[in-house]
Design a protein around this motif. Structure first.
Motif, PDB file in Angstrom:
ATOM      1  N   VAL A  34       0.991  -1.236   0.053  1.00  0.00           N
ATOM      2  CA  VAL A  34       0.151  -0.137   0.121  1.00  0.00           C
ATOM      3  C   VAL A  34       0.989   1.221   0.165  1.00  0.00           C
ATOM      4  O   VAL A  34       1.753   1.535   0.891  1.00  0.00           O
ATOM      5  CB  VAL A  34      -1.040  -0.176   1.339  1.00  0.00           C
ATOM      6  CG1 VAL A  34      -1.905   1.186   1.083  1.00  0.00           C
ATOM      7  CG2 VAL A  34      -1.461  -1.447   1.745  1.00  0.00           C
ATOM      8  N   ALA A  35       0.723   1.989  -1.026  1.00  0.00           N
ATOM      9  CA  ALA A  35       1.561   3.357  -1.174  1.00  0.00           C
ATOM     10  C   ALA A  35       0.778   4.486  -0.347  1.00  0.00           C
ATOM     11  O   ALA A  35      -0.432   4.878  -0.884  1.00  0.00           O
ATOM     12  CB  ALA A  35       2.081   3.505  -2.520  1.00  0.00           C
ATOM     13  N   THR A  36       1.334   4.858   0.537  1.00  0.00           N
ATOM     14  CA  THR A  36       0.447   5.910   1.289  1.00  0.00           C
ATOM     15  C   THR A  36       1.167   7.382   0.773  1.00  0.00           C
ATOM     16  O   THR A  36       2.544   7.338   0.294  1.00  0.00           O
ATOM     17  CB  THR A  36       0.795   5.835   2.681  1.00  0.00           C
ATOM     18  OG1 THR A  36       1.994   6.429   3.252  1.00  0.00           O
ATOM     19  CG2 THR A  36       0.346   4.870   3.570  1.00  0.00           C
TER      20      THR A  36
ATOM     21  N   GLY B 268       9.137   6.025   2.819  1.00  0.00           N
ATOM     22  CA  GLY B 268       8.717   6.325   1.343  1.00  0.00           C
ATOM     23  C   GLY B 268       9.675   6.654   0.334  1.00  0.00           C
ATOM     24  O   GLY B 268       9.407   6.283  -0.799  1.00  0.00           O
ATOM     25  N   ASN B 269      10.786   7.002   0.733  1.00  0.00           N
ATOM     26  CA  ASN B 269      11.811   7.457  -0.246  1.00  0.00           C
ATOM     27  C   ASN B 269      12.329   6.044  -1.027  1.00  0.00           C
ATOM     28  O   ASN B 269      12.316   5.149  -0.258  1.00  0.00           O
ATOM     29  CB  ASN B 269      13.137   7.961   0.652  1.00  0.00           C
ATOM     30  CG  ASN B 269      12.763   9.385   0.610  1.00  0.00           C
ATOM     31  OD1 ASN B 269      12.741  10.212  -0.328  1.00  0.00           O
ATOM     32  ND2 ASN B 269      13.179   9.965   1.894  1.00  0.00           N
ATOM     33  N   PRO B 270      12.013   6.298  -2.331  1.00  0.00           N
ATOM     34  CA  PRO B 270      12.736   4.900  -3.127  1.00  0.00           C
ATOM     35  C   PRO B 270      13.885   4.090  -2.753  1.00  0.00           C
ATOM     36  O   PRO B 270      13.830   3.068  -2.628  1.00  0.00           O
ATOM     37  CB  PRO B 270      12.577   5.540  -4.522  1.00  0.00           C
ATOM     38  CG  PRO B 270      11.483   6.549  -4.409  1.00  0.00           C
ATOM     39  CD  PRO B 270      11.784   7.228  -3.260  1.00  0.00           C
ATOM     40  N   VAL B 271      14.886   5.008  -2.390  1.00  0.00           N
ATOM     41  CA  VAL B 271      16.033   4.361  -2.020  1.00  0.00           C
ATOM     42  C   VAL B 271      16.017   3.700  -0.706  1.00  0.00           C
ATOM     43  O   VAL B 271      16.457   2.579  -0.492  1.00  0.00           O
ATOM     44  CB  VAL B 271      17.478   5.154  -2.170  1.00  0.00           C
ATOM     45  CG1 VAL B 271      18.593   4.571  -1.675  1.00  0.00           C
ATOM     46  CG2 VAL B 271      17.519   6.044  -3.268  1.00  0.00           C
TER      47      VAL B 271
HETATM   48  P1  AMP Z   1       7.178   9.353   3.840  1.00  0.00           P
HETATM   49  O1  AMP Z   1       7.960   8.282   4.396  1.00  0.00           O
HETATM   50  O2  AMP Z   1       5.934   9.060   3.723  1.00  0.00           O
HETATM   51  O3  AMP Z   1       7.453  10.286   4.844  1.00  0.00           O
HETATM   52  O4  AMP Z   1       7.942   9.869   2.290  1.00  0.00           O
HETATM   53  C1  AMP Z   1       9.178   9.910   2.481  1.00  0.00           C
HETATM   54  C2  AMP Z   1       9.484  10.651   0.990  1.00  0.00           C
HETATM   55  O5  AMP Z   1       9.175   9.795  -0.111  1.00  0.00           O
HETATM   56  C3  AMP Z   1       8.661  11.793   0.758  1.00  0.00           C
HETATM   57  O6  AMP Z   1       9.135  12.864  -0.264  1.00  0.00           O
HETATM   58  C4  AMP Z   1       7.550  11.301  -0.330  1.00  0.00           C
HETATM   59  O7  AMP Z   1       7.047  11.939  -1.240  1.00  0.00           O
HETATM   60  C5  AMP Z   1       8.316  10.250  -1.025  1.00  0.00           C
HETATM   61  N1  AMP Z   1       7.638   8.882  -1.360  1.00  0.00           N
HETATM   62  C6  AMP Z   1       6.612   8.350  -0.363  1.00  0.00           C
HETATM   63  N2  AMP Z   1       5.866   7.478  -1.278  1.00  0.00           N
HETATM   64  C7  AMP Z   1       6.468   7.213  -2.447  1.00  0.00           C
HETATM   65  C8  AMP Z   1       6.283   6.409  -3.435  1.00  0.00           C
HETATM   66  N3  AMP Z   1       5.515   5.577  -3.603  1.00  0.00           N
HETATM   67  N4  AMP Z   1       7.002   6.722  -4.751  1.00  0.00           N
HETATM   68  C9  AMP Z   1       7.963   7.850  -4.759  1.00  0.00           C
HETATM   69  N5  AMP Z   1       8.269   8.528  -3.598  1.00  0.00           N
HETATM   70  C10 AMP Z   1       7.374   8.653  -2.471  1.00  0.00           C
END
Ligand code: AMP
Ligand code: MG
Length: 390
Positions: free
Chosen positions: A173-175, A287-290
């Motif tokens: 699930v991509a949030t 969420g960061n892709p790396v």
């Molecule tokens: P988060 O872990 O939700 O705080 O996200 C960290 C960073 O990763 C933010 O800059 C998000 O925009 C980016 N991000 C989160 N989910 C995705 C995704 N599915 N694909 C690309 N980047 C993402």
């Protein structure tokens, strides 16, 4: 905050193997064997010739022989051989009783009913009964991922419906309210969802499974609805950290998951949560892709291997570093994107240029992760996690 080693031990203690199912060989490639496969018979089943030629007794003396028959592969030899007799024989055919030597046809001069073999080579050109395996010899052990060679062996010993571990059902699930589908042009401020595609490809490359992908914006209710449906492995992308919209772990807790850890001394990927509910495992992945990529390789993959019942050691190779200018160590255990390549006939690890964990471009050409931290500065060699066969 726990170390990655500790996190892996926790995962190891909490994730169990999925049940076994029998599948036809044609569907078994890449699956993990859930039983031990043993030889069903003698291999070879009897003494067999390994050349096209003439079979004689082992105690025969080189010279002239009477040709008394012919044995094709798959046929049964008619009778025993006398000292002055030979039979025409073809590769793979059973040798007759008393037969102990095959002379390749290149060394034989045939003349009607007679064949002359002036000298015998040292090699007898015979595979003996049971030379490779006897009934009960272990052929492929439980926990082996079935590749071409193992499948071929299973076919040979008649294990045509091997027991393999069931494939996992995985929900990703991509949030993130900022995400749009890859086929869309993101309006200002939004970005395309990279992680769903990344995870689907990583899962496919590491054993596969039924991957169910979702995007849920930043709505915990929607997320909870998706997480409520049964699956073996739940992967929540984003919402792992401490921001106002980082509700991944909270949703899991509300659904009755036990949180085992929510932070790992890992870079990238520190805010990694691992939880279980019964036999179900869940991760909330930054969420960061790396970060997503690294967390998959150092933690999620382990859960998949445990579900598959694959006995796989965690092995870091010590490889010479090719250029270390790109590296920026810090106190956390860092898995730096790198490329392992052949240089002057030996393997080297070349760290990739990598600015932030959001820098997905650094993943292009990455096939390894180099372990760096400030307490053990990298000198000429680096511990390297290979991500794929080279
Ligand atoms: P988060 O872990 O939700 O705080 O996200 C960290 C960073 O990763 C933010 O800059 C998000 O925009 C980016 N991000 C989160 N989910 C995705 C995704 N599915 N694909 C690309 N980047 C993402
Ligand atoms: Mg987010």
């Amino acid at each position: 905050m726990i170390s990655l080693g500790e996190a892996r031990r926790v995962i190891g203690g909490a994730v169990g193997r999925l049940p076994a199912v029998a599948v036809p060989l044609a569907e078994a490639a890449g699956r993990v064997l859930a039983e031990e496969v043993r030889a069903d018979a003698w291999y070879p089943s009897g003494d067999r010739g390994t050349m096209d030629g003439y079979v004689v007794r082992e105690d025969a003396v080189a010279g002239e022989f009477r040709v008394v028959g012919e044995i094709q592969a798959g046929a049964l030899p008619g009778r025993a051989l006398e000292a002055d007799e030979a039979m025409r024989i073809f590769t793979g055919a059973l040798v007759p009783e008393c037969g102990g030597r095959v002379v390749p046809q290149e060394l034989a001069e045939r003349d009607g009913e007679r064949v002359r073999m002036a000298t015998f080579p040292e090699n007898l050109f015979i595979r003996r009964k049971g030379e490779e395996a006897s009934p009960g010899t272990r052929i492929v052990v439980e926990g082996t991922r079935l590749g071409a060679t193992e499948l071929a062996m299973l076919a040979q010993v008649g294990a045509a419906m091997p027991m393999v571990t069931r494939l996992p059902v995985i929900r990703h699930v991509a949030t993130g309210g900022e995400l749009v589908a890859p086929e869309e042009t993101p309006p200002e401020g939004k970005i395309r969802d990279t992680n769903s595609t990344l995870i689907a490809a990583l899962v496919a490359a590491h054993g596969g499974g039924e991957l169910q992908g979702f995007r849920c914006g930043d709505d915990p209710e929607v997320l909870a609805g998706i997480c409520r449906e049964p699956c073996d492995l739940l992967l929540i992308s984003g919402g792992a950290s401490v921001g106002d919209y980082d509700f991944g772990a909270r949703v899991l807790r509300e659904l009755g998951f036990e949180i085992h850890f929510d932070k790992v001394n890992l870079r990238p990927g520190k805010p990694l949560t691992f939880a279980t509910r019964g036999r179900q495992a869940a991760f909330v992945i930054p969420g960061n892709p790396v970060s997503h990529f690294v967390c998959f390789h150092v933690a999620i993959r382990l859960a998949l291997e445990l579900m598959a019942g694959e006995a796989r050691p965690w092995e870091l190779l010590e490889l010479p570093l090719a250029g270390r200018e790109a590296l920026r160590p810090d106190a956390r255990e860092t898995f730096w994107p790198a490329r392992v390549e052949v240089e002057d006939g030996r393997l080297v690890a070349r760290p990739q240029r990598w600015s932030t964990s959001g820098d997905t471009f650094s993943l292009l050409r990455t096939n390894a992760l180099v372990l760096v931290n400030s307490s053990s500065p990298v000198e000429g060699v680096a511990k390297t996690l290979l991500l794929a066969a080279l």
